[in-house]
Design a protein around this motif. Sequence first.
Motif, short mmCIF file in Angstrom:
data_model
loop_
_atom_site.label_atom_id
_atom_site.label_comp_id
_atom_site.label_asym_id
_atom_site.label_seq_id
_atom_site.Cartn_x
_atom_site.Cartn_y
_atom_site.Cartn_z
N ASP A 177 7.87 -93.01 -44.68
CA ASP A 177 8.94 -93.32 -43.87
C ASP A 177 10.15 -93.86 -44.49
O ASP A 177 9.80 -94.40 -45.48
N PRO B 214 10.88 -90.52 -39.91
CA PRO B 214 9.47 -90.67 -40.18
C PRO B 214 8.86 -89.48 -41.03
O PRO B 214 9.54 -88.34 -41.16
N ALA B 215 7.77 -89.79 -41.61
CA ALA B 215 7.30 -88.91 -42.80
C ALA B 215 6.37 -87.74 -41.96
O ALA B 215 5.83 -88.09 -40.86
N ARG B 216 6.86 -86.29 -42.27
CA ARG B 216 6.05 -85.35 -41.48
C ARG B 216 5.69 -84.32 -42.67
O ARG B 216 6.61 -83.87 -43.45
N VAL B 217 4.62 -84.01 -42.92
CA VAL B 217 4.25 -82.88 -43.73
C VAL B 217 5.25 -81.66 -43.74
O VAL B 217 5.24 -80.96 -42.53
N ALA C 116 8.09 -81.67 -43.82
CA ALA C 116 9.65 -81.68 -43.20
C ALA C 116 10.59 -82.40 -44.19
O ALA C 116 10.08 -83.19 -44.99
N HIS C 117 11.47 -82.01 -44.14
CA HIS C 117 12.94 -82.63 -44.93
C HIS C 117 12.66 -82.52 -46.42
O HIS C 117 12.53 -83.64 -47.25
N ARG D 193 12.90 -85.77 -49.56
CA ARG D 193 11.45 -86.11 -50.18
C ARG D 193 11.79 -86.03 -51.62
O ARG D 193 11.14 -86.61 -52.33
#
Length: 309
Positions: A69, A142-145, A147-148, A152
Amino acid sequence: MDVLSDAIAAMRTGRPHSSRTVRFAPWGIRFPASEGAGFHVVLQGTAWLLTPAAAGDVAPAPVRLGPGDVVLLTHGTAYGLADHPDSPLTDAVPLSNGSWPTPPDRGPVDAEETLLLCGAYQLNRTRPHPLLAELPPYVHIPARVGAHPRLRAAVELLGAELAEPLPGSDAIVPALLDTLLLSLLRTWWLAERAERSTGWSAALADPAVAAALRALHGDPAHPWTVEELGALGGLSRAAFARRFTTLVGRPPLAYLTWWRMTIAGRLLRADDLPLRAVAQRSGYSSEFAFAKAFKREYGTAPGRYRAAS
């Protein structure tokens, strides 16, 4: 020109700071109000963001930050960060260079460990760009597999440079901090533009208004007219003026004047250019007309403003 990059450049001062630090439970830090903006990335473990209540309001619920996050504190208000919402907070005291002291990488046996990537940006808030002024008190990504990926990548590169500095790190880290800030804001903007019908998120997503903003930022010294700006997006003068004013919050030429004066203030603070050159770069052929407009906007003459900066 990139309006988001210009908005950041208009407010940035000094040199950003960052650190990679390990905290062992129980821990809690209280960050005081400041002129800057701060960010935290949870690389390992968990943390809780604690934000104060506005006057007369109930304090917002603590926000849990999990691995991966990212949170950006945008407006310089005081806040806390802790391993648990009930952990006592210790005041963070910055070092003389503006960075935060790093605790030793050790803790009690079996204590829960949190690895953080933290940083701070110095901003001049006397003349905030409206694009940044409309940001919420904090931006939580938030961390999402999957994403972004660009955000990252910036986090991973910055973390690697701080974990193992190599020749060139002193130049690379500030550049990565700038990249991270822009990536955070762009991620927020892309998420917000689909949900907002007014404001800067909507303005930058509107083809006609965005085209006009790029033109104004790309050549602020040009003697723009509302009709000329509207034509860039295929709109009539009246239709464009209404749309621009609704989304941006001020008429096109009023925004142009505001941006020219912002550029002038930045040039006066940062450079030793003659006032005539500052006037020309700000869109004024006459030094007298520039000085009059500047005093109307800032309440002081350009020379006195420069001397006081």
